[in-house]
Structure formats: structure tokens, C-alpha cells
Write an enzyme that holds these catalytic residues in place. Structure first.
Site, PDB file in Angstrom:
ATOM      1  N   GLY A  24      38.516  29.707  39.274  1.00 33.24           N
ATOM      2  CA  GLY A  24      39.317  31.142  39.354  1.00 33.24           C
ATOM      3  C   GLY A  24      39.833  31.574  38.755  1.00 33.24           C
ATOM      4  N   HIS A  28      37.245  32.579  43.611  1.00 39.83           N
ATOM      5  CA  HIS A  28      38.226  33.653  43.490  1.00 39.83           C
ATOM      6  C   HIS A  28      38.589  34.446  42.239  1.00 39.83           C
ATOM      7  CE1 HIS A  28      41.778  30.686  42.670  1.00 39.83           C
ATOM      8  NE2 HIS A  28      40.574  30.463  42.776  1.00 39.83           N
ATOM      9  N   ASP A  29      39.238  35.559  42.612  1.00 39.11           N
ATOM     10  CA  ASP A  29      39.691  36.565  41.904  1.00 39.11           C
ATOM     11  C   ASP A  29      39.032  36.597  40.070  1.00 39.11           C
ATOM     12  OD1 ASP A  29      42.941  37.013  43.254  1.00 39.11           O
ATOM     13  OD2 ASP A  29      42.491  34.944  43.309  1.00 39.11           O
TER      14      ASP A  29
END
Length: 258
Positions: free
Chosen positions: A139, A121-122
Site C-alpha cells: 500500500g 491500495h493507494d
């Protein structure tokens, strides 16, 4: 010619260009947009919100746009954006972002993700990147244009890999790696400028010579990082390529691998 195999499942709310190919047993959920020329092979799962650009190839058993593995995630409608002409090989996983960051995971153009790569994520990835088999990005990781990560390399959350950097296989990245730098090992150690890669990208001999000098200023002369950056700043007028290195040093948030 049947472009969407009858054994594929495409949600009516998904938006696919007329020439997108979808193989058997693949699933494409709502809030997914796929642009022209993209090929989705068999057994691929794509969930949204997710936008996939033109002329990508996504191979079997990849999971694209799934909700992330962050325990803080509560089902928010975060996004994954994939650019054009990427090749995503077998078993890759690319997760959407979180609201604790900008709610976005992003992959640029012309990247190669070899088998079983994980993009958490991200993460924000540029273009012309190669991630070899089983590379794992935690992340919030950032990877600059033209970077190469060897097989089974792992990158700690919030780390940045600079443009044109090269990370050896099985390395563990716990700090930022500046632009142009080659590094490998556990703990990660720098090993000079990625000269061969830069030659392939048509960097001039003068630029390569200056970048080698810049590397010595940062890594070999006992300078503090602030002093090294001051010296690099004075070199940018004669060698614009230095600016990319300087920017990556100035933006380092976890300290640099030294």
C-alpha cells in the site's frame, strides 16, 4: 461483430464506450467507466468506483478495482483510475484506495504490468513503467515514470521508486530508490545510474556524464544526504536532468537505499 460477449455480465449502471470489447465470463460492476478502444478479455472482474481510459488491454483472470486488503477498510467508496494504453496481463490485481490516504489508486499511461502483478491500495504509478511478472507493490507505494521492476521484486508500503530507476528481479525494497538509480538485492543495494535505459530515452552524453557525477556525490564520497543535495542544487542550472534526482531525494520519506 459482437463486442460484448453474451456470456459476459455487464451491470446496467456501468458506462462503456460503444467500441469496448468484453470477453466471455467477465464481470463489470456498477460505478465502472471504460473509455473507447479498451479490450477486456475473458474471466476479468472489474468493480468500482473505477475509471479505465482508452485503448487498454486487460487479460484473463485479472481483478481490477476490487476493495483493498487493508483491515481498516470499511466499505468506503474509494477509487481506482487507470489511464490510456496500458497492458495488464494475466492474473493481475489492482485494488482501490483507502480514506486513510487520498482514497485513490492510480495508474498512468502506457504501462506494462506482466502476469500476476499486485498493485495494492493507494499506490500511485506514473507512465511508461514496466512491472515484470509477480511484482508486488504494498500500500501507498509510488512509482515514477519509466521505472522498471524485475520479476518477483517486492516493495514495502510507503516506499517510492524514482523515475527511470531500475530494480533487479527478486529484490526487496524497504527504502526509497532515487530517480535514475539501479538497485537490486536483499537488502537492496544501489549499483549506479541506469545508463542503458537513459540512452534508449535519448539522454545526451553530457547529461549522462553529469548524472554519473551526481551519483558519486550521493553514494561514493561519504557525504551526508543534506550535503549531497546542496551540491546537486548547484548543478541543476547546467544539467536540468539533475532536478528530477534532487526532487526524489528531497521527497524521500523512508530514507534512501544506500
Amino acid at each position: 461483430m459482437i463486442l460484448i460477449h453474451p456470456q459476459a455480465i455487464v451491470d446496467p449502471k456501468a458506462q462503456l464506450a460503444s467500441d469496448v470489447e468484453v470477453g466471455p465470463w467477465s464481470y463489470i460492476g456498477p460505478d465502472v467507466t471504460i473509455d473507447s478502444g479498451t479490450v477486456i478479455h475473458s474471466h476479468v472482474v472489474i468493480k468500482g468506483p473505477c475509471h479505465i481510459g482508452k485503448d487498454n488491454k486487460i487479460f484473463q483472470f485479472s481483478s481490477v478495482g476490487e476493495e483493498c486488503q487493508d483491515k481498516k477498510y470499511r466499505g468506503e467508496p474509494t477509487r481506482l483510475i487507470i489511464g490510456d494504453r496500458n497492458v495488464i496481463r494475466e492474473g493481475c490485481t489492482l485494488h482501490r484506495g483507502t480514506v486513510q490516504d487520498e482514497g485513490l489508486t492510480e495508474l498512468g499511461n502506457d504501462n506494462l504490468l506482466m502476469a500476476y502483478v499486485h498493485v495494492a491500495h493507494d499506490c500511485r504509478l506514473g507512465s511508461n513503467i514496466i512491472l515484470a511478472n509477480t511484482v508486488g507493490l504494498a500500500g501507498h507505494v509510488k512509482v515514477g515514470d519509466w521505472a522498471i521492476l524485475g520479476g518477483m521484486a517486492g516493495v514495502h508500503q510507503f516506499c517510492s521508486i524514482g523515475a527511470h530507476a531500475m530494480i533487479g528481479g527478486c529484490s526487496l525494497v524497504l527504502k526509497d530508490v532515487p530517480a535514475y538509480v539501479m538497485a537490486s538485492g536483499n537488502p537492496l543495494q544501489p549499483h549506479g545510474i541506469n545508463v542503458e535505459g537513459l540512452k534508449r530515452r535519448k539522454f545526451s552524453d553530457d547529461a549522462l556524464k553529469t548524472l554519473r557525477k551526481a551519483y558519486k556525490i550521493v553514494y561514493r564520497q561519504g557525504n551526508t544526504l543534506d550535503k549531497a543535495m546542496d551540491e546537486l542544487q548547484s548543478m541543476t542550472a547546467d544539467c536540468p536532468e539533475i532536478q528530477l534526482l534532487l526532487d526524489s531525494l528531497q521527497q524521500a520519506s523512508r530514507g534512501i537505499a544506500r
